[in-house]
Write a protein that holds these residues in place. Structure first.
Motif, PDB file in Angstrom:
ATOM      1  N   MET A   1       0.826  -1.191   0.000  1.00 26.80           N
ATOM      2  CA  MET A   1       0.000   0.000   0.000  1.00 26.80           C
ATOM      3  C   MET A   1       0.869   1.253   0.000  1.00 26.80           C
ATOM      4  N   THR A   2       1.964   1.200   0.733  1.00 24.17           N
ATOM      5  CA  THR A   2       2.861   2.345   0.806  1.00 24.17           C
ATOM      6  C   THR A   2       3.493   2.632  -0.549  1.00 24.17           C
ATOM      7  N   ARG A   3       3.808   1.583  -1.274  1.00 25.69           N
ATOM      8  CA  ARG A   3       4.395   1.758  -2.599  1.00 25.69           C
ATOM      9  C   ARG A   3       3.421   2.446  -3.546  1.00 25.69           C
ATOM     10  N   TRP A   7       4.087   6.034  -5.471  1.00 26.86           N
ATOM     11  CA  TRP A   7       4.033   6.241  -6.926  1.00 26.86           C
ATOM     12  C   TRP A   7       2.977   7.280  -7.302  1.00 26.86           C
ATOM     13  N   ILE A   8       1.847   7.286  -6.656  1.00 26.81           N
ATOM     14  CA  ILE A   8       0.809   8.294  -6.926  1.00 26.81           C
ATOM     15  C   ILE A   8       1.339   9.689  -6.604  1.00 26.81           C
ATOM     16  N   ALA A   9       1.996   9.818  -5.428  1.00 25.05           N
ATOM     17  CA  ALA A   9       2.557  11.114  -5.038  1.00 25.05           C
ATOM     18  C   ALA A   9       3.635  11.546  -6.019  1.00 25.05           C
ATOM     19  N   LEU A  10       4.450  10.625  -6.479  1.00 19.49           N
ATOM     20  CA  LEU A  10       5.506  10.944  -7.440  1.00 19.49           C
ATOM     21  C   LEU A  10       4.922  11.410  -8.774  1.00 19.49           C
TER      22      LEU A  10
END
Length: 82
Positions: A1-3, A7-10
């Motif tokens: 989930m953290t990954r 990626w969404i934030a990036l």
């Protein structure tokens, strides 16, 4: 989930950076304008004449004159007028 959140934030940050860069570039460059063209000197209107053989209209300065008639080329001088 953290990954996934990473990626969404990036992707969001990259999108915002690209958008800011495009906005900055568009505000710096003026819209494309063609440079003013130099004005050509006015030309005199030249009179036209007609070939006695073929009937072609052309500038009088280019006429080949023979026997009081205008021809478009030296080859037509030898041919009979029509």
């Amino acid at each position: 989930m953290t990954r996934i959140l990473f990626w969404i934030a990036l992707i969001v940050l990259i999108g915002m950076a690209v958008r800011a860069k495009l906005k900055k570039m568009s505000s710096q460059q003026p819209p494309f304008q063609q440079p003013p063209r130099p004005q050509e000197p006015a030309r005199e209107i030249e009179s036209m004449t007609r070939c006695a053989h073929c009937g072609l209209h052309f500038p009088a300065s280019e006429a080949v004159r023979a026997d009081g008639l205008d021809y478009c080329s030296p080859g037509h001088v030898r041919l009979p007028p029509q």
